[in-house]
Design an enzyme around this catalytic site. Structure first.
Site, short mmCIF file in Angstrom:
data_model
loop_
_atom_site.label_atom_id
_atom_site.label_comp_id
_atom_site.label_asym_id
_atom_site.label_seq_id
_atom_site.Cartn_x
_atom_site.Cartn_y
_atom_site.Cartn_z
N SER A 1 89.03 66.49 -42.17
CA SER A 1 88.80 66.56 -40.74
C SER A 1 89.41 65.34 -40.05
CB SER A 1 87.29 66.69 -40.50
OG SER A 1 87.03 67.10 -39.19
N ASP B 1 89.05 78.11 -39.20
CA ASP B 1 88.32 76.86 -38.98
C ASP B 1 88.23 76.60 -37.48
OD1 ASP B 1 87.29 74.28 -38.94
OD2 ASP B 1 88.76 73.48 -40.36
N HIS C 1 84.67 74.67 -42.69
CA HIS C 1 85.34 73.40 -42.39
C HIS C 1 85.27 72.49 -43.61
CE1 HIS C 1 86.91 70.20 -39.97
NE2 HIS C 1 85.82 69.46 -40.07
#
Length: 551
Positions: free
Chosen positions: A247, A470, A499
């Site tokens: 991320s 996502d 995610h």
């Protein structure tokens, strides 16, 4: 960008960011103070000085502080970095680092064959779980999971708390005792009165950051996170870095690859942030809100297919009505006295990040509508014992994103763009605005986002992992990063939206990850993996309660 860390206690291995260019408007910030184009010569020299010192000092690993509640197999230490890389002899801060040594033993193939054979050590694998604001010191525990044992045999697993996080010169913008208290509201289409109230709160929050942190606040940003990573590499005695970012960790990992390309050995980008400078961060957040609407639709479709289990409606529209019924009831009478519409929204936003939350959230909503608020209170309430960690994570998140780039300073721009977006994406849009709105009133100088890029031959092959649906880091971000890093390989998990996909239940994804980390092999330019199985609905046991929680 809005990330899971905003909604979860720090210390969890949750991972970070954001859709749609603002409608008809520029995102330039009138009057914003921009730092010199990074990386500047002074900061580069300062990084070299700090890295040389760290290489000479190393890291003295020993037992972890009791306060971190880490098991004995993890060892901890610190690495010293400059607060300001332009002044490497100025104020220093310490980053907490954790490590589990490589086991050196082949775990076998699951049948008992070849287990225990010696495996050559390949150095340290450094991980960042995202945020900004996530604490990565728990990462080395992942080597205990079967999916990670082959990697744990070859690599020391290294986690750390980035600057500002946990014990690493922690930031705080607000008294933790007043943070994340419930119940709160979460209107999908807020009134002008409510908007004025939230603007005032955003101004107060930005002012609180400046007052509590002082001039140091300007030094908490992604460029410095990338520089810290190079100092950590040197302290670990690694001539080149093997790094895995998830991320938000993909963003400053990409900055690192751009700033220090000759220091890269292998890099994995799991659930990639769109690194286009024009996207950082205002436009990325718009994109994220739009993507969460699609993910919310995925969840409602799944619940509708299992109406026989949950009784929330046999179409997505009916499931939406059930959710809105719960939201209206909670606005009138909060569950357990602490869970209102805001807490409901936060809990169900997690279902947009991770589909393994779907059965639990569906059960909680079903039970609440049938008269039992217990499961919903358990899943959605704030946790006072984690207030310090969650407030710290929120402070770092805001500081890094606000410092990283220019933001619109005119509330009318935010109001216009998000009012339009909320017409088609009401689920997350305004909640995302309130999370990021302090950046409109930020008192510290802004950085100018670096143009992430690597030409042919500038980097070793790198690996990008992405789920096609996502929402936290929409798939377009992975495509953009893939275009910008020559020699990168993109592995796509089709038709799913969890995610963070590395080391999960998809054997195809894990096979590509292992092949890359253990041998350096990438699957050409692109590869795809079939979707992971959908979560199975679960019938939770009925709870017996003498009385209902007080409202």
């Amino acid at each position: 960008m809005r990330t899971a860390v905003v909604h979860a206690a720090a210390g969890s291995l949750l991972l970070t960011t954001l859709a749609v260019a603002p409608a008809g408007g520029s995102t330039t910030v009138p009057g914003a103070v921009a730092a010199p184009h990074a990386p500047g010569a002074a900061e580069l020299r300062g990084t070299a000085v700090a890295a040389a010192r760290a290489a000479a000092e190393g890291i003295a690993f020993g037992p972890c502080p009791d306060a971190q509640d880490l098991p004995g197999i993890i060892k901890c230490g610190t690495v010293t970095v400059p607060l300001d890389y332009a002044r490497p002899d100025g104020k220093q801060i310490e980053l907490t680092v954790s490590r589990v040594r490589a086991t050196g033993k082949n775990p076998g193939d699951g049948t008992g064959k070849s287990g225990g054979r010696a495996v050559p050590r390949q150095g340290a694998l450094v991980h960042n779980p995202g945020g900004p604001g996530s604490d990565g010191t728990y990462f080395p525990l992942i080597g205990l999971l079967p999916e990670w044992k082959r990697i744990a045999a070859a690599y020391d697993l290294v986690g750390y708390a980035p600057r500002g996080v946990g014990r690493s010169a922690p930031l705080s913008c607000q008294d933790p005792r007043t943070f994340a208290q419930g119940p709160t509201q979460a209107p999908a289409h807020p009134s002008q009165t409510y908007k004025r109230e939230r603007v005032a709160r955003a101004k107060a929050y930005a002012r609180g950051c400046a007052e509590r942190v002082g001039d140091s606040l300007r030094h908490y940003h992604s460029l410095n996170n990338a520089r810290d990573l190079d100092v950590l590499r040197a302290a670990l005695e690694e001539p080149r870095l093997t790094f895995m970012g998830a991320s938000y960790g993909t963003y400053f990992g990409a900055l690192y690859a751009t700033m220090f390309p000759t220091h890269v050995r292998r890099m994995v980008f799991d659930s990639a942030v769109d690194p286009d400078p024009a996207q950082i961060w205002y436009r990325n957040n718009l994109d994220q809100s739009a993507a969460f609407e699609d993910r919310w639709a995925d969840f409602r479709t799944w619940v509708a297919r299992h109406d026989d289990v949950y009784g929330l409606g046999d179409t997505p529209r009916k499931v939406q009505r059930s959710y809105e019924t719960a939201r209206a009831r909670l606005a009138e009478e909060p569950a357990g006295g602490t869970v209102g519409p805001g807490q409901l929204q936060g809990a169900f936003l997690q279902a947009g990040y991770y589909d393994d939350h779907w059965p639990h959230r569906a059960h909680a909503l079903s039970a609440y509508l049938k008269g039992d608020p217990g499961p919903l209170v358990e899943q959605a309430r704030a946790h006072p014992e984690a207030a310090v960690e969650t407030e710290n994570a929120r402070s770092v998140y805001v500081a890094v994103e606000c410092n990283d780039a220019p933001w619109p300073t005119d509330w009318a721009v935010w109001d216009r763009d998000n009012t339009r977006l909320a017409r088609r994406a009401p689920f997350e849009t305004w909640d995302n605005v309130w999370t990021n709105l302090p950046c409109a009133f930020w008192p510290a100088p802004r950085q100018r986002p670096l143009d992430v890029r690597a030409g042919a031959g500038a980097l070793p092959p790198t690996l990008i992992l992405a789920a096609e649906r996502d929402a936290a880091t929409p798939y377009e971000g992975a495509l953009e990063l893939h275009r910008r890093l020559a020699g990168s390989a993109l592995v796509t998990e089709r038709d799913t939206g969890t995610h963070g996909i590395a080391g999960g239940p998809n054997a195809c994804v894990n096979g590509h990850l292992e092949a890359y980390l253990l041998t350096g092999r990438v699957p050409g330019r692109r590869a795809s993996c079939a979707p992971r199985p959908e979560p199975a609905p679960r019938v939770e046991p009925e709870r017996r309660t003498e009385s209902r929680p007080a409202a």
